[in-house]
Write a protein that holds these residues in place. Structure first.
Motif, PDB file in Angstrom:
ATOM      1  N   LYS A  43       0.741  -1.377   0.052  1.00  0.00           N
ATOM      2  CA  LYS A  43       0.013  -0.049   0.260  1.00  0.00           C
ATOM      3  C   LYS A  43       0.794   1.134   0.203  1.00  0.00           C
ATOM      4  CE  LYS A  43      -3.753   0.418   2.481  1.00  0.00           C
ATOM      5  NZ  LYS A  43      -4.527   0.646   3.781  1.00  0.00           N
ATOM      6  N   ARG A  44       0.443   2.282  -0.645  1.00  0.00           N
ATOM      7  CA  ARG A  44       1.113   3.501  -0.567  1.00  0.00           C
ATOM      8  C   ARG A  44       2.516   3.449  -1.190  1.00  0.00           C
ATOM      9  NH1 ARG A  44      -1.920   7.577   1.880  1.00  0.00           N
ATOM     10  NH2 ARG A  44      -3.367   6.688   3.509  1.00  0.00           N
ATOM     11  N   PHE A  45       2.640   2.526  -2.143  1.00  0.00           N
ATOM     12  CA  PHE A  45       3.905   2.190  -2.879  1.00  0.00           C
ATOM     13  C   PHE A  45       3.719   2.569  -4.406  1.00  0.00           C
ATOM     14  CE2 PHE A  45       7.215  -0.269  -4.874  1.00  0.00           C
ATOM     15  CZ  PHE A  45       8.631   0.599  -4.460  1.00  0.00           C
ATOM     16  N   MET A  46       4.360   3.131  -5.128  1.00  0.00           N
ATOM     17  CA  MET A  46       4.307   3.608  -6.618  1.00  0.00           C
ATOM     18  C   MET A  46       3.707   2.362  -7.453  1.00  0.00           C
ATOM     19  SD  MET A  46       7.915   3.995  -7.804  1.00  0.00           S
ATOM     20  CE  MET A  46       9.273   2.678  -8.112  1.00  0.00           C
ATOM     21  N   LYS A  47       3.797   0.926  -6.981  1.00  0.00           N
ATOM     22  CA  LYS A  47       3.315  -0.112  -7.809  1.00  0.00           C
ATOM     23  C   LYS A  47       2.512  -0.814  -6.689  1.00  0.00           C
ATOM     24  CE  LYS A  47       6.818  -1.897  -9.685  1.00  0.00           C
ATOM     25  NZ  LYS A  47       7.523  -2.894 -10.626  1.00  0.00           N
ATOM     26  N   GLN A  48       1.334  -1.677  -6.756  1.00  0.00           N
ATOM     27  CA  GLN A  48       0.796  -2.518  -5.950  1.00  0.00           C
ATOM     28  C   GLN A  48       1.294  -3.510  -5.688  1.00  0.00           C
ATOM     29  OE1 GLN A  48      -3.341  -2.648  -7.416  1.00  0.00           O
ATOM     30  NE2 GLN A  48      -4.116  -0.794  -6.339  1.00  0.00           N
ATOM     31  N   SER A  49       2.107  -4.140  -6.711  1.00  0.00           N
ATOM     32  CA  SER A  49       2.786  -5.517  -6.498  1.00  0.00           C
ATOM     33  C   SER A  49       4.194  -5.027  -6.991  1.00  0.00           C
ATOM     34  CB  SER A  49       2.272  -6.621  -7.108  1.00  0.00           C
ATOM     35  OG  SER A  49       0.979  -6.988  -6.656  1.00  0.00           O
ATOM     36  N   ALA A  50       5.124  -5.652  -6.280  1.00  0.00           N
ATOM     37  CA  ALA A  50       6.605  -5.763  -6.638  1.00  0.00           C
ATOM     38  C   ALA A  50       7.287  -6.718  -5.824  1.00  0.00           C
ATOM     39  CB  ALA A  50       7.034  -4.336  -6.354  1.00  0.00           C
ATOM     40  N   THR A  51       8.643  -7.158  -6.393  1.00  0.00           N
ATOM     41  CA  THR A  51       9.367  -7.864  -5.633  1.00  0.00           C
ATOM     42  C   THR A  51      10.172  -7.201  -4.443  1.00  0.00           C
ATOM     43  OG1 THR A  51      11.268  -7.378  -6.994  1.00  0.00           O
ATOM     44  CG2 THR A  51       9.781  -9.318  -7.681  1.00  0.00           C
ATOM     45  N   LEU A  52      10.443  -7.738  -3.583  1.00  0.00           N
ATOM     46  CA  LEU A  52      11.220  -7.160  -2.582  1.00  0.00           C
ATOM     47  C   LEU A  52      12.580  -6.570  -3.108  1.00  0.00           C
ATOM     48  CD1 LEU A  52      11.705  -6.603   0.509  1.00  0.00           C
ATOM     49  CD2 LEU A  52      12.726  -8.711   0.721  1.00  0.00           C
ATOM     50  N   LYS A  53      13.349  -7.259  -3.864  1.00  0.00           N
ATOM     51  CA  LYS A  53      14.300  -6.578  -4.551  1.00  0.00           C
ATOM     52  C   LYS A  53      14.049  -5.272  -5.123  1.00  0.00           C
ATOM     53  CE  LYS A  53      17.147  -9.495  -6.716  1.00  0.00           C
ATOM     54  NZ  LYS A  53      17.464 -10.135  -8.010  1.00  0.00           N
ATOM     55  N   GLU A  54      12.958  -5.142  -5.940  1.00  0.00           N
ATOM     56  CA  GLU A  54      12.587  -3.678  -6.606  1.00  0.00           C
ATOM     57  C   GLU A  54      12.320  -2.790  -5.555  1.00  0.00           C
ATOM     58  OE1 GLU A  54      10.284  -5.314 -10.742  1.00  0.00           O
ATOM     59  OE2 GLU A  54       9.284  -5.661  -8.904  1.00  0.00           O
ATOM     60  N   ILE A  55      11.604  -3.336  -4.464  1.00  0.00           N
ATOM     61  CA  ILE A  55      11.212  -2.240  -3.454  1.00  0.00           C
ATOM     62  C   ILE A  55      12.415  -1.686  -2.717  1.00  0.00           C
ATOM     63  CG2 ILE A  55      10.025  -2.271  -1.111  1.00  0.00           C
ATOM     64  CD1 ILE A  55       8.050  -4.135  -2.180  1.00  0.00           C
ATOM     65  N   LEU A  56      13.393  -2.652  -2.260  1.00  0.00           N
ATOM     66  CA  LEU A  56      14.472  -2.179  -1.811  1.00  0.00           C
ATOM     67  C   LEU A  56      15.404  -1.374  -2.702  1.00  0.00           C
ATOM     68  CD1 LEU A  56      15.915  -5.199   0.015  1.00  0.00           C
ATOM     69  CD2 LEU A  56      15.464  -2.872   0.961  1.00  0.00           C
ATOM     70  N   GLN A  57      15.498  -1.467  -3.986  1.00  0.00           N
ATOM     71  CA  GLN A  57      16.196  -0.795  -4.686  1.00  0.00           C
ATOM     72  C   GLN A  57      15.634   0.679  -4.783  1.00  0.00           C
ATOM     73  OE1 GLN A  57      16.355  -2.244  -8.795  1.00  0.00           O
ATOM     74  NE2 GLN A  57      17.918  -0.537  -9.620  1.00  0.00           N
ATOM     75  N   VAL A  58      14.197   0.898  -4.867  1.00  0.00           N
ATOM     76  CA  VAL A  58      13.557   2.046  -4.750  1.00  0.00           C
ATOM     77  C   VAL A  58      13.924   2.978  -3.510  1.00  0.00           C
ATOM     78  CG1 VAL A  58      11.216   3.626  -4.946  1.00  0.00           C
ATOM     79  CG2 VAL A  58      11.812   1.533  -6.659  1.00  0.00           C
ATOM     80  N   MET A  59      13.724   2.359  -2.537  1.00  0.00           N
ATOM     81  CA  MET A  59      13.780   2.815  -1.206  1.00  0.00           C
ATOM     82  C   MET A  59      15.297   3.053  -0.981  1.00  0.00           C
ATOM     83  SD  MET A  59      10.922   2.912   0.381  1.00  0.00           S
ATOM     84  CE  MET A  59      10.167   3.103  -1.241  1.00  0.00           C
ATOM     85  N   ARG A  60      16.190   2.517  -1.200  1.00  0.00           N
ATOM     86  CA  ARG A  60      17.623   2.776  -1.092  1.00  0.00           C
ATOM     87  C   ARG A  60      18.127   3.891  -2.219  1.00  0.00           C
ATOM     88  NH1 ARG A  60      20.262  -0.702   2.450  1.00  0.00           N
ATOM     89  NH2 ARG A  60      22.300   0.286   1.699  1.00  0.00           N
TER      90      ARG A  60
ATOM     91  N   MET B  55       9.420  11.882  -5.222  1.00  0.00           N
ATOM     92  CA  MET B  55      10.656  11.410  -5.059  1.00  0.00           C
ATOM     93  C   MET B  55      10.876   9.918  -5.356  1.00  0.00           C
ATOM     94  SD  MET B  55      11.849  13.069  -1.270  1.00  0.00           S
ATOM     95  CE  MET B  55      10.611  12.526  -0.315  1.00  0.00           C
ATOM     96  N   GLU B  56      10.015   8.987  -5.113  1.00  0.00           N
ATOM     97  CA  GLU B  56      10.103   7.667  -5.384  1.00  0.00           C
ATOM     98  C   GLU B  56      10.196   7.120  -6.812  1.00  0.00           C
ATOM     99  OE1 GLU B  56       7.710   5.242  -2.761  1.00  0.00           O
ATOM    100  OE2 GLU B  56       8.984   6.356  -1.039  1.00  0.00           O
ATOM    101  N   PRO B  57       9.155   7.808  -7.633  1.00  0.00           N
ATOM    102  CA  PRO B  57       9.206   7.472  -9.131  1.00  0.00           C
ATOM    103  C   PRO B  57      10.587   7.666  -9.818  1.00  0.00           C
ATOM    104  CG  PRO B  57       7.092   8.341  -8.593  1.00  0.00           C
ATOM    105  CD  PRO B  57       8.220   8.555  -7.180  1.00  0.00           C
ATOM    106  N   VAL B  58      11.212   8.832  -9.518  1.00  0.00           N
ATOM    107  CA  VAL B  58      12.522   9.067  -9.843  1.00  0.00           C
ATOM    108  C   VAL B  58      13.789   9.040  -9.062  1.00  0.00           C
ATOM    109  CG1 VAL B  58      11.355  10.981 -11.506  1.00  0.00           C
ATOM    110  CG2 VAL B  58      12.207  11.617  -9.141  1.00  0.00           C
ATOM    111  N   ALA B  59      13.589   8.095  -8.062  1.00  0.00           N
ATOM    112  CA  ALA B  59      14.594   7.938  -7.307  1.00  0.00           C
ATOM    113  C   ALA B  59      15.355   8.982  -6.779  1.00  0.00           C
ATOM    114  CB  ALA B  59      15.835   7.000  -8.039  1.00  0.00           C
ATOM    115  N   ASN B  60      14.629  10.060  -6.630  1.00  0.00           N
ATOM    116  CA  ASN B  60      14.843  11.374  -6.156  1.00  0.00           C
ATOM    117  C   ASN B  60      16.037  12.067  -6.722  1.00  0.00           C
ATOM    118  OD1 ASN B  60      14.314  13.543  -4.349  1.00  0.00           O
ATOM    119  ND2 ASN B  60      15.317  12.563  -2.613  1.00  0.00           N
ATOM    120  N   ARG B  61      16.296  11.935  -8.247  1.00  0.00           N
ATOM    121  CA  ARG B  61      17.107  12.476  -8.826  1.00  0.00           C
ATOM    122  C   ARG B  61      16.644  13.322  -9.970  1.00  0.00           C
ATOM    123  NH1 ARG B  61      22.112  12.298  -7.246  1.00  0.00           N
ATOM    124  NH2 ARG B  61      22.731  12.908  -9.419  1.00  0.00           N
ATOM    125  N   GLY B  62      17.104  14.522 -10.411  1.00  0.00           N
ATOM    126  CA  GLY B  62      16.992  15.194 -11.447  1.00  0.00           C
ATOM    127  C   GLY B  62      17.123  14.910 -12.800  1.00  0.00           C
TER     128      GLY B  62
END
Length: 896
Positions: free
Chosen positions: A111-128, A155-162
């Motif tokens: 919930k409240r993530f940019m995708k409703q379903s994702a692997t833990l690896k994908e989630i960690l990559q976005v968070m980190r 922030m999260e959809p662009v990994a907080n990069r311009g």
């Protein structure tokens, strides 16, 4: 949030054990949750429930992981150029969430993530990448969920990069080269001269450049900067576009080219300019002059911005942006920062959000962070107002620019303060003559090995396919401009600030000012002031006060202090002069004499009696301030220098409360015109008088203001009648110049039966700087000179005891002391009379030491001193002893 969000898997498992033993011990929601695991499960039921629970706990753990990275991911952010990056934190390990490496490829529903379903690896990559890279973000302390989600979505959809195209990258490189090569040129041309170099914090220049462009895109037309001395010259040259030749002339001490503010060092001065950006978009930049009291400028900038916004009217918060640049040690250490933050959302002081840029060079003069603050971050104080805080790696120029733009978008949407902390370093010592290795050898050994930021960024661009010649050309252009400037003469610089002051004359004008108001106009205004709206029910005592005021005006007097003050404000407002009054409890008045705002006793609704006197389009504001002096007085000073057309007043709750704002008084009010040619018409109302209330609230420290008085810089007035107050307030706005007015106002005299005026004293005459009276009877034997409340004590005893031969002379304006007028008035008395100076204050306080020399010059003799003996505290703490002392002063003055 859902029921499992941010809950410990171990806690849920414990709850599950409780449910198995006795479901009734849990809430209905948890019973339903655990019952759901057994629904639809065949054989064996216990194994199915256990399997379902484990999967639920995994999903819960993933949701907790997402929340925690958003909350404390900044602890793993790589933001310090001088320290290795931390790669682990126990609160962010998989174990902390009941997860394992084998779960990395599993898909989880979130919930409240940019995708409703994702692997833990994908989630960690976005968070980190979003929260643990070059940018650390503190935003989960925001209590508005919409603000949190707004930031997450950006922030999260662009990994907080311009996203930077080639043109923007080349502009960024150019600004970095401008910053570095400007400092190199100064060092080469003026070796050893103090300049407070920016080197090590070069990213500030592209940050501010991007901020100005972004602000203009968002509709901002005015940016008011406040900053300390470090990097100030670089900002002037490479953000404001101040001609290089003018800055070089400053170093050559060439003071003939007309830059405003000749009386201070170059790295304290202000400047203003109109910039034309791409698309013909114009924006006005102002850099406010600032002393070495680093953060003292913060509330001044806020006051300037509020004055501009008040003048612009509706929607002005979007058009005027305060931008404050801080050092890390000052932001964490100086209390005025917290005070100014606290002003940010108050009705009388809000400016629609400030962009705070903290340039963290990890050292304050020679003091390390471990000795400079108790908080983890230098910026932690900003969280008190729920401002988002971005910590940025100072050697990642693109990250710095990206966050500046995001911060401004947040400010534009939510009208709140936002903080960008650029973590960098200081390449040289505190100044160019300082040796940093004395105290920080390890830090400076690392700094010595670091290449400048423009070189790092140039290497990055080369690695991404930019042509070497193209990048060299950027540097060559900057070098060429610097070289050309070295052969030019400085150019006169017009200050946009002066436009608002074009109607004001420099210095002081001796010509008298007509401040009287016709009696019929005063009566008409009094009727308006004392009207109570239909259905409005003020306190009965207030109703009685208003009725008495109205009756007194209609009868021609007697008019007390509160009544006449309201009439003074009303006459100015009726003439179109805006009035702003602020301070602690000013709406009612500390001594319950003002009642500028009335409150309905049934529903709390408010009513401003003075609103009936306001000319169309004229602003009248009265604000109870927060319990602070430094920031509030700084704010009002800033307001006054931006609004010469407005009567701006700060009233202290008690006069000695001005102690808490002494930096503003010393560095701005008393000396700002001499240092920076910035005039102010600010009025300080300081209640003063000895009523036996102890040392704390007797004296407004008259002596301190007289000590600061020189070269006509301020006006120091102690009016003894309501009519004198009326005329001096009107004089303040009608005279053709602006000088701060230090006004010592009474306490007990607010209701003293003799401290009253007649209506005719308001409709004729003007402010009297000296009031000389004839003897109470017979030939004058002694002249008693005094100022303030002591006059009424002397007058009362003379009248009561029928004392003969004593004449009272009141000096109403202590500075500028009216020498010619005082000499003229004293010549009325026969030669050979005795002269005494009488005051309530101790000998080392009050007006005596200031007046002693000029009185000797006028009189040709040394006047007798009558007052309290020298003392360390202004007054006794004993009411009885205070009365004894006061009686002794009167007896000594009238000795026969």
């Amino acid at each position: 949030m859902g029921i499992l969000d941010n809950l410990s898997p171990l806690w849920i498992e414990n709850q599950y054990e409780v449910w198995k033993k006795d479901p009734e011990q849990l809430s209905e929601a948890w019973r339903a949750f655990f019952n759901g695991f057994e629904l639809g499960v065949n054989q064996p039921p216990q194994e199915a429930a256990t399997l379902g629970l484990k999967e639920a706990l995994k999903h819960s753990g993933v949701q907790s992981l997402i929340y925690r990275y958003r909350d404390i991911g900044h602890l793993l952010a790589c933001t310090d150029p001088l320290s290795p990056c931390q790669i682990e934190h126990p609160l962010l390990s998989l174990d902390a969430f009941g997860l394992e490496p084998s779960d990395l490829d599993k898909t989880f529903h979130t919930k409240r993530f940019m995708k409703q379903s994702a692997t833990l690896k994908e989630i960690l990559q976005v968070m980190r990448s979003t929260y643990c890279g070059s940018i650390g973000v503190e935003f989960m302390h925001l209590q508005n969920p919409e603000e949190r989600q707004w930031l997450i979505d950006r922030m999260e959809p662009v990994a907080n990069r311009g996203r930077f195209d080639a043109e923007r990258r080349l502009r960024l490189l150019k600004k970095l080269k401008e910053a570095a090569l400007f400092e190199r040129e100064l060092h080469k041309k003026f070796p050893g001269q103090t300049r407070f170099s920016l080197e090590g914090g070069d990213a500030l220049i592209p940050l501010l450049d991007a901020a100005v462009v972004k602000a203009a895109e968002l509709g901002v037309t005015d940016v008011v900067f406040g900053m300390p001395h470090r990097g100030r010259l670089n900002v002037l040259a490479n953000v404001f576009g101040m001609p290089y030749e003018n800055l070089f002339a400053e170093f050559g001490d060439n003071r003939e080219y007309g830059v405003v503010g000749e009386g201070d060092v170059k790295y304290h001065k202000g400047y203003s300019v109109d910039l034309i950006l791409a698309g013909e978009r114009a924006i006005h930049l102002t850099l406010t002059s600032n002393p070495s009291h680093l953060e003292a400028i913060d509330p001044v900038v806020q006051g300037k911005c509020r004055a501009r916004q008040d003048r612009m009217g509706e929607g002005a918060e979007a058009r005027v942006l305060p931008l404050l640049i801080h050092g890390d040690a000052a932001f964490a250490g100086q209390g005025v920062v917290a005070e100014t933050l606290n002003l940010s959302q108050l009705a009388g002081y809000r400016t629609g959000g400030t962009l705070h840029v903290v340039l963290n060079n990890q050292i304050g003069f020679t003091t390390s962070a471990a000795d400079a603050r108790s908080s983890h971050y230098a910026t932690d104080v900003a969280k008190m107002v729920r401002a988002p805080v971005f910590h940025v790696y100072g050697d990642d120029a693109e990250a710095v620019v990206h966050i500046a733009q995001l911060a401004l978008e947040y400010r534009d949407r939510y009208r709140k303060d936002v903080v960008v902390e650029v973590i960098c370093y200081r390449r040289h010592g505190h100044n160019e003559g300082d040796e940093p290795y004395f105290t920080q050898p390890l830090m400076y050994e690392q700094i010595k090995l670091r290449p400048p930021l423009h070189s790092l960024y140039e290497m990055e661009l080369l690695g991404e396919g930019f042509a070497e010649e193209e990048l060299k050309e950027v540097g060559n252009e900057v070098v060429q401009r610097l070289a050309q400037a070295g052969g030019k003469s400085a150019e006169p610089v017009e200050s946009a600030f002066l436009a608002r002051w074009s109607g004001m004359k420099p210095g002081t004008e001796k010509a008298p000012v007509s401040t009287a108001v016709a009696a019929d106009s005063l009566m008409e205004l009094s009727e308006k002031l004392n009207l109570i709206p239909d259905g409005f029910q003020p306190h009965p005592k207030v109703t009685g006060i208003l009725q008495k005021r109205r009756d007194a005006v209609l009868k021609g007097g007697p008019l007390d202090w509160g009544n006449v003050e309201a009439l003074a404000f009303a006459t100015l407002l009726a003439q179109g002069v805006p009035v702003r009054l602020s301070g602690q409890d000013v709406r009612r008045g500390t001594f319950s004499h003002r009642h500028a705002v009335l409150f309905d006793q049934r529903n709390g609704r408010s009513h401003l009696p003075l609103s009936g006197a306001v000319a169309k389009g004229t602003l009248f504001c009265v604000y109870d301030s927060m319990l602070a002096e430094f920031s509030v007085l700084g704010f009002e000073y800033g307001y006054s220098i931006e609004a010469p057309e407005a009567l701006t007043i700060w009233e202290a709750q008690y006069g000695d409360f001005a102690n808490g704002a002494q930096v503003i008084i010393d560095q701005f009010i008393a000396s700002g015109e001499a240092k920076w040619e910035r005039s102010s018409g600010l009025v300080l109302m300081l209640p003063h008088g000895y009523e036996g209330q102890g040392a704390e609230h007797s004296s407004a420290r008259i002596e301190r203001f007289l000590e600061l008085a020189a070269a006509g810089n301020i006006q120091v007035v102690s009016p003894t009648t309501p009519a004198q107050l009326f005329h001096v307030l009107r004089r303040q706005m009608l005279q053709p110049f602006r000088k701060p007015l230090i006004l010592f106002t009474p306490k007990s005299l607010l209701r003293h039966p003799d401290c009253v005026s007649k209506l005719e004293e308001l409709s004729s005459g003007g402010f009297k700087e000296v009031i000389a009276e004839p003897s109470a009877g017979g030939e004058v034997q002694e002249v008693l000179l005094c100022s303030g409340k002591i006059y009424y004590d002397l007058l009362g005893r003379i009248s009561k005891d029928q004392v003969q031969g004593r004449a009272l002379v009141r000096i109403e304006q202590l500075y500028p002391l009216p020498m010619d007028l005082l000499r003229k008035e004293l010549q009325r008395y026969p030669s050979g009379v005795r002269y005494s100076w009488v005051q309530e204050e101790p000998r080392n306080m009050g007006g005596w030491r200031f007046l002693h020399e000029p009185l000797c010059e006028i009189l040709g003799v040394v006047p007798r001193y009558v007052g309290r003996p020298e003392a360390a505290a202004p007054a006794s703490g004993s009411h009885r002893l205070d009365r004894v002392e006061q009686e002794r002063i009167i007896e000594d003055a009238l000795q026969r």
